[in-house]
Design an enzyme around this catalytic site. Structure first.
Site, PDB file in Angstrom:
ATOM      1  N   GLY A  74       0.788  -1.226   0.000  1.00 15.67           N
ATOM      2  CA  GLY A  74       0.000   0.000   0.000  1.00 15.67           C
ATOM      3  C   GLY A  74       0.820   1.276   0.000  1.00 15.67           C
ATOM      4  O   GLY A  74       0.267   2.366  -0.115  1.00 15.67           O
ATOM      5  N   CYS A  75       2.133   1.194   0.100  1.00 11.66           N
ATOM      6  CA  CYS A  75       2.992   2.384   0.127  1.00 11.66           C
ATOM      7  C   CYS A  75       3.086   2.983  -1.270  1.00 11.66           C
ATOM      8  O   CYS A  75       3.505   2.310  -2.218  1.00 11.66           O
ATOM      9  CB  CYS A  75       4.375   2.006   0.640  1.00 11.66           C
ATOM     10  SG  CYS A  75       5.586   3.346   0.553  1.00 11.66           S
ATOM     11  N   GLY A  76       2.718   4.242  -1.414  1.00 11.24           N
ATOM     12  CA  GLY A  76       2.763   4.928  -2.699  1.00 11.24           C
ATOM     13  C   GLY A  76       4.167   5.070  -3.246  1.00 11.24           C
ATOM     14  O   GLY A  76       4.386   4.951  -4.459  1.00 11.24           O
TER      15      GLY A  76
END
Length: 143
Positions: free
Chosen positions: A11-13
């Site tokens: 989920g880390c951009g």
């Protein structure tokens, strides 16, 4: 092209942009969760090489941002113990190729994999979340 094992925080951009850069450069990615990987002290230590202990830490980790963990005040053994207990503290991504391993996206072997950089490109290091420090994944699921 290389096969790259890429340990990310799901989920880390920023990790998403980093994976895209590697894919666009023609590399094959094996993506794994940094948070659920069964780390050992010896295996994790191998990603840090001769970098200073303070550089092993994710500066956007909630405990680092709050001051609960001071990366400049711990030795290597303590740092690894803290990271094994709380993987959010690990500087990411962890990258492994046949030519080496590293923590972070600004070191070898990543730089060689990407080739010459575009000075106008968006930075591929640091937290891209507008809510930095990044929320704990458990807290995010609850909200």
């Amino acid at each position: 092209m290389a096969i790259v094992t890429f340990y990310e925080k799901p989920g880390c951009g920023t990790n998403a942009r980093q994976k895209l850069a590697l894919s666009n450069a023609g590399h094959t990615l094996e993506v794994r969760s940094l948070l659920t990987e069964p780390w050992t002290a010896e295996r994790l230590r191998g990603f840090f090489g001769d970098t200073p202990v303070a550089a092993w830490f994710n500066p956007a980790a909630p405990k680092v941002k709050s001051g609960a963990v001071d990366p400049s005040a711990v030795d290597a053994e303590t740092a690894i113990a803290l990271m094994l207990a709380e993987p959010l503290l690990i500087r990411r991504p962890l990258v492994e190729t046949e030519s080496g391993r590293c923590a972070g996206f600004d070191r070898e072997p990543v730089l060689s994999l990407l080739g010459p950089s575009d000075p106008a490109a968006r930075p591929l290091e640091g937290c891209s979340s507008p809510h930095a420090p990044c929320p704990d994944p458990v807290e995010r699921k609850a909200s």
